[in-house]
Design an enzyme around this catalytic site. Structure first.
Site, PDB file in Angstrom:
ATOM      1  N   SER A  26      -3.472  54.908  25.015  1.00  0.00           N
ATOM      2  CA  SER A  26      -2.670  56.033  25.502  1.00  0.00           C
ATOM      3  C   SER A  26      -1.422  56.326  24.683  1.00  0.00           C
ATOM      4  O   SER A  26      -0.708  57.284  24.985  1.00  0.00           O
ATOM      5  CB  SER A  26      -2.278  55.808  26.968  1.00  0.00           C
ATOM      6  OG  SER A  26      -3.377  56.062  27.808  1.00  0.00           O
TER       7      SER A  26
ATOM      8  N   LYS B 104      -0.934  59.881  23.499  1.00  0.00           N
ATOM      9  CA  LYS B 104      -0.234  60.957  24.216  1.00  0.00           C
ATOM     10  C   LYS B 104       1.109  61.306  23.585  1.00  0.00           C
ATOM     11  O   LYS B 104       1.710  62.320  23.944  1.00  0.00           O
ATOM     12  CB  LYS B 104      -0.064  60.561  25.681  1.00  0.00           C
ATOM     13  CG  LYS B 104      -1.390  60.409  26.432  1.00  0.00           C
ATOM     14  CD  LYS B 104      -1.181  60.074  27.900  1.00  0.00           C
ATOM     15  CE  LYS B 104      -2.490  60.021  28.675  1.00  0.00           C
ATOM     16  NZ  LYS B 104      -3.260  58.795  28.457  1.00  0.00           N
TER      17      LYS B 104
ATOM     18  N   SER C 123       0.890  58.313  32.344  1.00  0.00           N
ATOM     19  CA  SER C 123      -0.202  58.173  31.384  1.00  0.00           C
ATOM     20  C   SER C 123      -1.484  58.782  31.933  1.00  0.00           C
ATOM     21  O   SER C 123      -2.566  58.223  31.797  1.00  0.00           O
ATOM     22  CB  SER C 123      -0.435  56.700  31.016  1.00  0.00           C
ATOM     23  OG  SER C 123      -1.135  56.589  29.806  1.00  0.00           O
TER      24      SER C 123
END
Length: 482
Positions: free
Chosen positions: A70, A73, A128
């Site tokens: 993640s 992102k 997230s």
């Protein structure tokens, strides 16, 4: 006997695990963070850079290809903020937000929800949420596929050489990868955006979601434990950025911290345990802060002078100048109270970055000769924490100007004699304006008079001829009478 064998097997496994992670814990001395070594980190790949210059302060296999999870992102948020969509604009969550892999972390948002763009960005980044990342992708580029192309294109623009994206959130895919070095480059770019910095530094956020005709409030807590006051791994100087995890990527973290003007970014990839990434981040931060030294405003002015202003090229210089117009400038720095600013010790890049950020010049005159020795040419000013230090730049020598080829004034007239004797030239009347026109008119009149005279003469001549003919005619008539 079977019990003893099992006991020994378990004991051996525990010993091997301790041996694997023991050196990192046993050898690291938190009281001497400057002695950090690669073996003290749990992560398989790590990097620490100065946030102002990108200078590498510590590296452990930072160019090895890894899965970002993640931390992907970070790029998703950067593109969202670069999209031109206003943070206060209301957006409708698209259907693609519901199309996320099983087991995904979520904000949650649902297709049809209406939220402000700011709420969506805070929500997906802190929680997230893969659903929120998909929503951002469609809102920004119309489809997830177009957004992924945008991600890869932007990574290339930033200078990433080991990164390839296939989705907007980081869920595992063998073709979705990066490196610690590339993640640092992306984070350096993103942290220049003030909205990005505010979002990633928030420990929590309250979203307002319009859903089924009602307004629902959702409190989002950041997964970055270093931001959470009161938590075991709280790190007061932490300012962001993003966690990541899946089975293939391990536990990952991209973090930033600031202390007394020192700003660093760390990347930690593939830790075996969640707590390990917090240890690694703190160790990297502490190591980084030992790499700085503090310099005064006077030192920055001196560095600026040596780098930019110790020599200038004068213009309009006398061709006989033995230095070709090159002019050294002397620096004099005023005394007084001074503040300090941190730079990476021994780093010219860091020192130059501070100079460019804090030192300004104001020229007192241009660089055109003539220039006198000791003449004030300009002033350097360094402002640190509101405290100003000034340095003056003066000419080290005289520079003569190029001789002017034209006289600067007319010669004085000589006195004329009181009773001059005219000669033929001087007696001749000077022509005046309009004389040509007068001559033309006179000539025209003369021609007209001449023409009239000629016509009159012709008429007189004709009348005389007629008179001569009349007596002859009379005589001929008389002779014919009977």
């Amino acid at each position: 006997m079977r019990f003893v064998k099992r006991f020994l097997a378990v004991a051996l496994a525990v010993w091997l695990c301790c041996a694997a992670i023991g050196p990192a814990r046993a050898e690291y001395d938190m009281n001497q963070p400057q002695n950090l070594e690669a073996a003290h980190l749990f992560a398989e790949s790590a990097l620490l850079v100065d946030q102002d210059t990108g200078e590498v302060l510590f590296s452990k296999d930072s160019k090895v290809r890894m899965y970002p999870a993640s931390t992907t992102k970070i790029m998703t948020l950067l593109l969202a903020l670069e999209s031109g969509i206003g943070l206060e604009d209301e957006v409708t969550i698209p259907a693609e937000a519901g199309d996320v892999p099983e087991g995904s972390s979520v904000v949650p948002v649902k297709p049809g929800d209406v939220v402000s763009f700011a709420d969506l960005l805070y929500g997906f980044m802190l929680s997230s949420g893969n659903d929120g990342a998909n929503a951002v992708a469609v809102l920004v580029d119309g489809s997830i596929e177009a957004f992924v192309e945008h991600m890869n294109r932007r990574a290339g623009e930033i200078g990433c050489e080991g990164t390839h994206y296939v989705n907007a959130h980081g869920y595992h895919n063998a073709e979705h990868y990066t490196t610690a070095q590339d993640l640092a480059l992306i984070s350096l770019e993103a942290m220049q955006n003030p909205d990005f910095r505010r979002i990633v530094a928030a420990p929590k956020w309250t979203m307002q979601v319009q859903r089924d005709g009602k307004v629902v409030e959702q409190e989002i807590i950041s997964r970055n434990t270093l931001l959470q006051s009161g938590e075991k791994y709280y790190y007061p100087e932490c300012t962001g950025i993003k966690t990541g995890h899946h089975n293939k990527a391990g536990w990952c973290f991209v973090g930033s911290a600031e202390r007394d003007g020192m700003r660093v970014i760390c990347v930690v990839l593939k830790c075996a345990e969640e707590m390990s990434k917090w240890y690694d981040a703190a160790r990297l931060f502490e190591y980084g802060f030992t790499r700085y030294e503090r310099v005064t405003g006077s030192m920055l002015i001196d560095a600026a002078w040596k780098r930019h202003y110790s020599q200038i090229q004068a213009q309009n210089v006398d061709p006989d100048d033995n230095q070709g117009g090159s002019l050294a400038l002397n620096l004099s720095i005023g005394a007084g109270e001074e503040a300090t600013v941190p730079v990476v010790a021994g780093s010219e890049a860091s020192l130059n970055a501070a100079v460019d950020r804090l030192v300004t010049v104001e020229w007192a005159r241009d660089d055109v000769a003539p220039i006198e020795e000791g003449e004030l040419m300009g002033t350097l000013t360094c402002t640190v924490d509101g405290v100003e230090v000034k340095g003056t730049l003066t000419a080290a020598r005289t520079v003569a100007a190029k001789p002017d080829p034209t006289p600067t004034s007319l010669p004085a007239p000589t006195e004329a004699p009181r009773n001059p004797v005219p000669n033929a030239e001087s007696a001749r009347p000077a022509p005046h304006r309009g004389s040509g026109l007068v001559i033309f008119v006179v000539l025209l009149l003369a021609l007209s008079v001449s023409a009239i005279a000629v016509v009159a003469a012709l008429k007189r001549s004709k009348r005389r001829r007629r008179r001569r003919r009349r007596p002859a005619n009379r005589r001929r008539g008389t002779q014919r009478r009977p």
